[in-house]
Structure formats: C-alpha cells, structure tokens
Design a protein around this motif. Structure first.
Motif, PDB file in Angstrom:
ATOM      1  N   VAL A 641       0.821  -1.212   0.000  1.00 23.47           N
ATOM      2  CA  VAL A 641       0.000   0.000   0.000  1.00 23.47           C
ATOM      3  C   VAL A 641       0.852   1.258   0.000  1.00 23.47           C
ATOM      4  O   VAL A 641       0.558   2.223  -0.703  1.00 23.47           O
ATOM      5  CB  VAL A 641      -0.970  -0.014   1.200  1.00 23.47           C
ATOM      6  N   THR A 642       1.941   1.258   0.788  1.00 24.10           N
ATOM      7  CA  THR A 642       2.761   2.460   0.958  1.00 24.10           C
ATOM      8  C   THR A 642       4.183   2.203   0.491  1.00 24.10           C
ATOM      9  O   THR A 642       4.971   1.601   1.231  1.00 24.10           O
ATOM     10  CB  THR A 642       2.777   2.920   2.418  1.00 24.10           C
ATOM     11  N   PRO A 643       4.566   2.621  -0.710  1.00 31.00           N
ATOM     12  CA  PRO A 643       5.983   2.574  -1.069  1.00 31.00           C
ATOM     13  C   PRO A 643       6.800   3.368  -0.057  1.00 31.00           C
ATOM     14  O   PRO A 643       6.443   4.489   0.306  1.00 31.00           O
ATOM     15  CB  PRO A 643       6.008   3.227  -2.460  1.00 31.00           C
ATOM     16  N   GLY A 644       7.872   2.768   0.406  1.00 30.64           N
ATOM     17  CA  GLY A 644       8.649   3.355   1.492  1.00 30.64           C
ATOM     18  C   GLY A 644       8.445   2.622   2.800  1.00 30.64           C
ATOM     19  O   GLY A 644       9.251   2.745   3.725  1.00 30.64           O
ATOM     20  N   VAL A 645       7.362   1.847   2.894  1.00 27.93           N
ATOM     21  CA  VAL A 645       7.108   0.952   4.026  1.00 27.93           C
ATOM     22  C   VAL A 645       7.122  -0.459   3.452  1.00 27.93           C
ATOM     23  O   VAL A 645       6.185  -0.850   2.762  1.00 27.93           O
ATOM     24  CB  VAL A 645       5.765   1.251   4.715  1.00 27.93           C
TER      25      VAL A 645
END
Length: 718
Positions: A641-645
C-alpha cells in the motif's frame, strides 16, 4: 463479403510440471498482446513486439484491435504513447502505393513476434526484435520475387535514402533530438521513387529477392546512422528471422518463468499478459558502450545501462515494487540512471523520456521509488546525490502541474502556507505559468501528492547524512491536513484567504482541484499517514463507512456528462475508479480498518470484472506496465500500500498456487487451499506454518522464501 479479424495463438512447446504426466502449455502461450486492445474511453493497449526493457519496440499502426487495416509499422517506439519514428510497410495492394494499407485477413501477436496476413492476395509480413535492432520478413503468397517497400518519416523533418544496392538509411528529428536507422535487405534494390513535395521524407523502393521471401534487418540509434549500423551488426550479424525469433522466445520465456501459477487458463492469460506488459518500461538506451542523453544533449561513453522512459507518477505505485522483487539489480540500475539524469540536467526527472524530462502530472514521486528501494535494502545507488536532487525538486522547483523550472508565486504560497490555493469555480487564472484551459492548478492533488513525496524524502534524510532536515520534510508531510475539511469528511479546495471554496462538488471537481480523478479517489491519498487520515474522518469505523460509500456513491448525472468532465475516471464502481493509478491501493485499505474480508471481496470482483482475457480487458490507460503491475500483484494475492514501508498486505489470490523464483535463489509461494470463484475469502493465513495475526508480511520475509498458506472459503471470516 464480411471480413473477420482472426487472432491466432501460437502453440508452443508442452512441458511436464510436478510429479504428474499432465501436459501443459508453455507460459508464452498464455500471453495475448491483443488483450485490452480496445480502449473503453481512453487509449488501447498495443500488441507490442520487443525484448524486456529494451530500446526497440514495434507494433502495427492501427487505431485499435477493431481496426481491420494497418498503415504500417514504426521502426521503433521512441517513448511510450508519446511518439514513434520511421514508418515502414511492404506494399501489397494495387493502386496508389503511397496510400496503400494492409487489410487484415489474420494476425498472430506475441511478445517476440507479430505477423499479419493481407486479405488481398494473402501476402504476409512479420517482425521480430533484438535489443536495438529487428528483422522484418515479407512473404509473397504467389512466390513473386518483386517486393515494394515504403519508408516514411513520421515527424516533421528528416530523410530516408538508399545506401548502395541492398541497404537503406534514415534520420528523423524528434522533440529536439534525432533518431537514426540503417537497414539491409537480402535482395537488390531495382529502383526507388520519392513522393512529390515530400521528397526524401517518403521513399518507395522496388527490391528483387532470390525467392518470394524478403528479409529486412535493421538497427536503430539515437546517436548516428553509423551507430545504427553497428547495433545491427553486433546484434543480428548473419542471423536471419528465425534465429532472432528463437532468441527472443528464449528471453521472454526466462523473464515470464520467474513466476509460475496454477489455476484456470483464463486467469493465466490475464496474468501472463499483464506480466509481459510490465517489461515495456524502462528501456535501456545504452548502445553497446555509449548513449545519447536528452538531459544534456550529449553522447556519453559508459558500460552502464542507461534506462529511460519512466512515467513515475504511475510506476512508483506497483511497477517498481514488482521490479524490486523480480529483478532488484535492474531496478537499482534504473535509479542510478535517474540520478545521472539529475547530474546532467540539474533537476531530478519527473517523467524521464528519451528527449529529456517531460514534466507530466504532479508530485515528486522519484522520492517514493528511491525511498522504497532503500527501505527494502537496495542500496546500490548514490543516496546522497539522490537526496540532493529530490530535495531540490521539493524546495526549489515549481509544483505547478505539467511545468518544469524554478518556483512561481504559487510555490512561494505553498511553502509558506502549506497548501496550493484553489480558485473559485469560474474565477479566472492569474498565474501565467498555469495552463488555464485543461490541466489548471490541480490544487488539492498538488498538496496531497507532495505531502507524500516529502514524507518519502524524510525517509532518505538520515541515510543521506542530512538527518537535521528530517523534521522539515515530516512537517511538510502533514500539509495534507490543510486540505481536509473535517466537518465534511472530505478533501476540499481552499482559497488563498484560507477559506473553503464554495460552491464545490466532490464528484465534479475536475482539474481545477484534482489530477485526472476526483475528490472521492483523492480522499484516500494519504498513504504515509493512514491513522492520521482515519482520525480526520472520525475514526476507523467512520472511515470504513466512507470507504464502503466510495464503491456505492452515485455519479449524480449520466456517465457521458461525467466523463466530459472526468474522462480519465474509467472502470467505475460507484465513484471508485479502477482505470487510473491513484485508486490502486484503495481496495486494500479495509485491511487497515479491521475488515479484510471487504478487501478480498473487492479485489476478486475488480479483477474478474475489469481485467478480462479479451480486447476489452483493460479499464483505463495501461501506462506501459503501471496498471498491469497491480494486476500481477493482486492476482498473486498481495500488494504494497505504501511505497517506502516494506510491508505487503494480503488480498484474495486468483490462483491455487503462485511460485516466485527470487534472484537470491529462494522461492516464495502463495498457496490458496480450496480457492475457487466462490471461495474468495481468507479463513486462515499461515506464513511458514506460523499463524498470521493480521494479513501482513514484510519484504524481508518474502526474500527469505517460504510458503504463505491461505485457507479459502465462501463466507467471510469477520
């Protein structure tokens, strides 16, 4: 007589899988490049012939898959959906050769070859690719040894000329740069003709072959005709059509075999066609030791690949995350190319295309791509220089949609007040750099997307040795709150005086406030602070009700009127937009709200409704693999869902079994026991035998390999 377009499917080698003796098709037999070839309201897909992430890309020039005539073939697509160079076609029909088209009797489309049979005399033409070169094969059904070949310059200026008795060369201007080709035929040129006022831009050649089959081998280049000839000699040399086709088959089989699935043939056709499309971009334009860069208009000597053609507003969401699983070394090389472009031009690119930066869309999403790579342990790039460029784009460049360069008065306002000011409906534009007619300010989207971009920059501050700046970017990451109207539970435009804009319709807000879709989609665009967003909505229960309503909300007017305002909002389910990338994460948000069964229900419905195995099987602009990467993830059963996570959340897989062959030698499997069209709900999840408390697992766990085991059922486990 009624004419039919026949799509024939190549029957490849059969192989034996597992312990049984069951014969199965080759993976390549499940790829159908004509899927999605009729756009619902936007651009269709193209049956593209190319090697994975390679410079030469070819497709038949026709309106869509309902068009029964081919005008010719571009010798290469220069940049995905922006433009091509040099049109080539054999002339089969009698009459005016300059206007002749190929009437389709039958066609056969694969990633490694496209062939069409002309309806007049059943002559045929086929094309197969190498990396920066290709081979056309023209076959006369009556075995005549005379062939007519037509070459044309597609863009404004250029030339095409014969070179001796068996070769052709050309040069074409394209968006401030040049494209070149050099071609040889296994026959002799008998004569040429140039068309009237378009002399040297259109060339008709008569060629004599030894039999009824003529092969034309050609190379392309962004450097020179001599380099195009060198590319041809290096890649093809004396190899003919069949040898190049065979090599291309092997390359594609290796690329697609990184993921093996067990399930229905229909789902396999959708899945492997989507996986093939993810290899369209980025493309390596290094021409065997040197490349032309549109970012400084120079030729560079380098043994490093130089990857180009990246629509990062689309690709950061699912496309690059998929690359990071299947080929992380290649994706890091793509990042290094972006950093090199920054060093050459002074700005981190937005849409890096071959002629330079194309400042399409909004946001600074190279930051999401690079922060995601770093979070996943992919560190083979200069993070200090990457941070420098991303920081400069955020603080010193304009955020105005579709514009490059230094900041404007709107950017000064954004930096001081924390949002892009919107105009009231009908209020005239006062800032000259804003497109007043179509793209406009997109004020709410600019605020939301740059909030996420700045959060991503904050994740890179410490690795880049700039931890002191992390609080600055984390503060800017909260700017999204300035355009969320809590009393309405919606993102909302605000004027320069700090007042909410009225009147305002969240459904019909258009490009004055949003990018391609409306407030109902952008209401969920706070990927970096979901808990903060849910809090603004009144808590998780209220947020879940609002998410339910997204899929049920009426448009409020007829579709044709809605699409006149929001033409990119295709693939509608209520106000949810399946056909555009800002929506891709939204169905998975139920997993964060405590109702994962709703994610499972929505994902299976969306895949089976909008991504079918026919010419209507793409709900919006496919964007060169960006939409298809979501299909690959969702059919496998998980998504980030969250690029970077570096965390994946589980949906509802389309297959009984998925096996990913990882570059580190490990294998990650998803086994969905009892999966069927009715059994779409996850009853229980185990990772390597250990029950999962929630439907989440990490990138590190994926790389370690093992088995994600899902027990499926026909009723939700609430």
């Amino acid at each position: 007589m009624q004419r039919y377009i026949i799509i024939s499917v190549f029957v490849g080698l059969l192989f034996v899988r597992g312990n049984g003796q069951e014969n199965r098709k080759s993976i390549l037999d499940y790829v159908d490049p004509t899927i999605g070839g009729v756009g619902l309201i936007l651009e269709p897909t193209r049956p593209l012939v190319h090697l994975p992430n390679s410079m030469l890309r070819v497709h038949p020039s026709k309106k869509d898959e309902l068009d029964d005539r081919i005008a010719g073939f571009p010798l290469t697509v220069v940049s995905h959906r922006i433009g091509s160079a040099f049109s080539f076609s054999p002339v089969f029909a009698e009459g005016d050769p300059w206007q002749a088209a190929i009437d389709i009797h039958a066609q056969e489309a694969h990633p490694y070859c496209y062939e069409v049979v002309d309806a007049t005399n059943y002559d045929r033409v086929a094309v197969t690719p190498a990396a920066k070169s290709g081979v056309f094969r023209i076959t006369n059904a009556d075995q005549s040894t005379t062939h007519r070949l037509r070459f044309s310059v597609i863009n404004a200026t250029g030339f095409i000329k014969p070179e001796g008795e068996s070769a052709f060369a050309g040069e074409e201007d394209y968006n401030g740069m040049k494209v070149f080709f050099y071609a040889t035929v296994n026959g002799k040129i008998q004569g040429t003709d140039e068309q009237g006022a378009e002399q040297k831009k259109n060339l008709l050649a008569t060629v004599k072959s030894a039999n009824g089959v003529l092969e034309m081998q050609y190379g392309i280049s962004f450097i020179s005709i001599a380099q195009a000839k060198a590319n041809l000699e290096i890649e093809i040399a004396d190899k003919g059509f069949e040898a190049i086709r065979s090599e291309a088959i092997d390359v594609w089989r290796d690329a697609l075999s990184k993921i093996n699935v067990v399930g229905s043939d229909t789902h396999k056709r959708v899945f492997y066609t989507a996986l093939y499309r993810t290899y369209e971009r980025m493309v390596d334009i290094n021409e065997h030791g040197q490349y032309f860069s549109g970012f400084d208009q120079r030729v560079h000597t380098s043994d490093e690949p130089f990857f180009m053609d990246n629509w990062v507003w689309d690709s950061y969401i699912a496309h690059h995350p998929l690359n990071m699983i299947l080929d992380p070394e290649k994706d890091q090389a793509m990042i290094r190319s972006y950093i090199e472009m920054y060093k050459q031009s002074g700005w981190m690119p937005s849409f890096a295309v071959v002629f330079g930066d194309w400042p399409a869309m909004v946001g600074n999403h190279a930051s999401a791509w690079m922060a995601d790579a770093w979070a996943k342990g992919l560190r083979d790039f200069d993070v200090e220089t990457a941070y420098e460029g991303l920081r400069k784009n955020s603080l010193e460049a304009t955020l105005i949609p579709w514009r490059n360069g230094p900041p404007s008065e709107l950017d000064d306002f954004f930096n001081e007040h924390g949002y892009m000011p919107g105009l009231a409906p009908g209020e005239p534009e006062t800032v000259g750099r804003v497109d007043p007619n179509w793209e406009k300010r997109q004020a709410v989207s600019v605020t939301l997307e740059n909030s996420f971009s700045d959060w991503c920059i904050a994740q890179l501050a410490e690795p880049a040795g700039q931890s002191g700046e992390e609080p600055l970017f984390l503060k800017r990451a909260q700017f999204y709150r300035n355009v969320f109207r809590e009393d309405r539970g919606m993102v909302w435009p605000k004027n320069a005086a700090g007042e909410w804009v009225e009147p305002y319709d969240p459904s019909l807000s258009g490009r004055e406030y949003f990018t391609e879709v409306n407030a109902y989609t952008y209401n969920w665009h706070v990927k970096h602070d979901l808990d903060g967003l849910f809090g603004l909505m009144g808590g998780k229960q209220a947020a879940e009700a609002k998410l339910d309503q997204l899929f049920r909300q009426d448009l409020g007017l007829s579709k044709w009127k809605f699409w006149a305002i929001q033409p990119d909002a295709s693939g509608l389910v209520g106000q949810f937009v399946m056909g555009n990338e800002p929506s891709l994460h939204i169905p998975y948000l139920y997993n964060y709200l405590g109702s994962p069964w709703k994610t499972q229900k929505r994902i299976r419905m969306l895949i089976d409704t909008w991504f079918t195995d026919n010419v209507f099987g793409m709900p919006g602009d496919e964007d060169g693999g960006a939409m298809s990467a979501w299909v690959v993830f969702s059919m496998m059963g998980f998504f980030q869902v969250t690029p970077g996570v570096p965390t994946y959340t589980i949906g509802s897989p389309s297959f009984e079994e998925v096996a990913i062959q990882l570059p580190n030698g490990n294998e990650f499997k998803v086994i969905a026991r009892g999966n069927s069209t009715a059994n779409i709900y996850v009853q229980e999840a185990r990772l390597n035998g250990t029950p999962l408390d929630g439907l989440f697992f990490t990138h590190e766990q994926l790389l370690t390999g093992g088995v994600l085991e899902l027990q499926m059922g026909d009723k939700p486990n609430k």
